[in-house]
Enzyme design. Sequence first.
Site, PDB file in Angstrom:
ATOM      1  N   HIS A 164      57.005   7.326  34.022  1.00 17.48           N
ATOM      2  CA  HIS A 164      58.408   7.577  34.371  1.00 17.48           C
ATOM      3  C   HIS A 164      58.945   6.563  35.378  1.00 17.48           C
ATOM      4  O   HIS A 164      60.139   6.342  35.455  1.00 17.48           O
ATOM      5  CB  HIS A 164      58.582   9.026  34.832  1.00 17.48           C
ATOM      6  N   GLU A 195      56.859  16.334  20.693  1.00 22.69           N
ATOM      7  CA  GLU A 195      56.066  15.385  21.484  1.00 22.69           C
ATOM      8  C   GLU A 195      54.633  15.856  21.681  1.00 22.69           C
ATOM      9  O   GLU A 195      53.883  15.264  22.440  1.00 22.69           O
ATOM     10  CB  GLU A 195      56.757  15.100  22.828  1.00 22.69           C
ATOM     11  N   CYS A 247      63.658   9.738  21.223  1.00 20.78           N
ATOM     12  CA  CYS A 247      64.106   9.339  22.547  1.00 20.78           C
ATOM     13  C   CYS A 247      62.970   8.765  23.382  1.00 20.78           C
ATOM     14  O   CYS A 247      63.132   8.465  24.548  1.00 20.78           O
ATOM     15  CB  CYS A 247      64.775  10.512  23.264  1.00 20.78           C
TER      16      CYS A 247
HETATM   17  C1  PEP Z   1      58.834  11.340  25.606  1.00 22.76           C
HETATM   18  O1  PEP Z   1      57.839  11.979  25.913  1.00 22.76           O
HETATM   19  O2  PEP Z   1      58.848  10.460  24.712  1.00 22.76           O
HETATM   20  C2  PEP Z   1      60.109  11.568  26.312  1.00 22.76           C
HETATM   21  C3  PEP Z   1      61.205  10.969  25.924  1.00 22.76           C
HETATM   22  O3  PEP Z   1      60.101  12.368  27.405  1.00 22.76           O
HETATM   23  P1  PEP Z   1      59.535  11.916  28.830  1.00 22.76           P
HETATM   24  O4  PEP Z   1      59.335  10.423  28.779  1.00 22.76           O
HETATM   25  O5  PEP Z   1      60.531  12.308  29.846  1.00 22.76           O
HETATM   26  O6  PEP Z   1      58.250  12.655  28.925  1.00 22.76           O
HETATM   27 MG    MG Z   2      57.986  13.734  27.126  1.00 22.35          MG
END
Ligand code: PEP
Ligand code: MG
Length: 582
Positions: free
Chosen positions: A189, A431, A502
């Site tokens: 992140h 996911e 995403c």
């Molecule tokens: C993902 O896991 O691809 C996602 C978009 O969520 P995050 O990166 O916030 O876990």
């Molecule tokens: Mg995620």
Amino acid sequence: MLKGIPASPGIAIGKAFLFDTSQLIVNEKDIKQDAIPSEITRFEEALIKTRSEILAIQKKISKEMGTQHAEIFNAHLLVLEDRMLIEEVIEGLKKERKCVEYIFSKVIEKYIKVFSKMNDEYLKERTSDIEDVGKRILKNLIGAQEKTLSDLKEEVIVVAYDLSPSDTANMHKKNVKGFVTDIGGRTSHTAIMAKSLEIPAVVGLENVTARVKAGDMLIVDGADGIVLINPDKTVLKKYEAKQQKFVEFEKTLLNLKDTPATTLDGHRVEISANIELPNEVSSVIAHGAEGIGLYRTEFLYMNRNDVPDEEEQFEAYKKVTTRLPKKPVIIRTLDLGGDKFLSQLKFPHEMNPFLGWRAIRFCLAKPEVFKVQLRAILRASVFGNIKIMFPMISGLGELRQAIKVLEEAKQELRVKKVSFNENIEVGAMIEIPSAALTCDLLAKEVDFFSIGTNDLIQYSLAVDRANEKIAYLYKPTHPAVLRLIKNIIDSGHKENIWVGMCGEMAAETGFVLILLGLGLDEFSMSPVLVPEMKYVISNVRFEDARKVAEEAMKLPTGEEVETFTNKRLNELMPLLKKTKKS
Ligand code: PEP
Ligand code: MG
């Protein structure tokens, strides 16, 4: 030259600033016999100050989240009152005649060591309480300010062992030209935040903190994952030219910002943006995204001592949606845990936080916290085209539980006669492999899917997304991942729902032919990457992408898939590579 993992594109050139969040510097200072009473008084004052700080936090949390959450801080207060600890410090002072911060840091280190080795799980977990309180007391003894990146006085390149997502969220774009870290992966992140802030970054450099001194001149090439330390004039010139080229390329791409993403043979997909903070909407608009495909709401909770209440959340969601009239805004409910923690909401120490108490699991366990957010989203839904998305859904049972809480939140609003969009669309992030394999069932009960490849890849390949040591195994093109993605898209389409993505995979031009060819309907990414994606999609044919996807699905390894799709992309769009690299 150091090579790491490219985290956020662009070239940054500037002076190094070493940022260390983990350690408070404690000097070993001798004191005279007659200074002992005043050192004891200093210690007592630090304990009193720490106590009142903890009580203040506890009071706030109790008010905003309920007493249950506040109780965690009782353990902190107990550490403060521990007679043995206090006496050991006083004894140490008398015996060793060193300043109290030095003695205290030694005593607390000993406690941490002893507790971390306990067999009893409960006592072992107290280690983090002792660490937290210890740091707080030390900070008060030294009179140190908590270090943040929000108040840098000049433009620098931040060099750190690691930066947490909240450190990154705290960065002031104006003064942080780039950052480099020892650890971390492409989809951690921290890397994702760098992209949002449009700050060039390289992570996973392993030993950059040891190689760089404060004030060194650095070049950060965020696209190639390269860091150069004290370069000579020729190299500097070369990179200044490259920086200029990058800026110009970005500018040309911006001409495409109002064009929809339609392939040469007329196949239309949607390009949306991922955001972490409400003020990123300006960037969403500037880069021509067609909506928000992922709003990571947990960032609203970061860098503060309290938690945002319903009103504050409502205002944030309303602000985002009213600035994007009619455009879809997909609000993802709280995804805490994993690599995103909050100091005000103490999470238990876990062996595997990415497999632990995270996202929807936390929210379902804390319906009082969850409902505050759901009500805020629902109330904001009358101001635009808001959709709700649940993260980390593992299967139908969990999805139904989340929908049930949402229904309760709706009912609470109805009773109070507060209006909201009764037909608000609800989607699930796919996911987790178990969800990807049962998405035929899930597709019947939601309005859309969004594939979270950052997690889907880490869970299906068993590769921690934030660990640079195994980053070579993190392969979006692994046949297992491609099969799961195909299954998700096909299952969604069978039930007539749209399927987006995403995760960071959606943002990489190298994978676009496969995803397009597999029939992905929406690509969501950091706003800054939107124009390039539009450029690629509007210069290829859907029919070609379909064939590439078909061929790619037959290849046996991720490496072969990657080589093949990149070769095809270069053949179909020779200009892309030239423009980017030359
Ligand atoms: C993902 O896991 O691809 C996602 C978009 O969520 P995050 O990166 O916030 O876990
Ligand atoms: Mg995620």
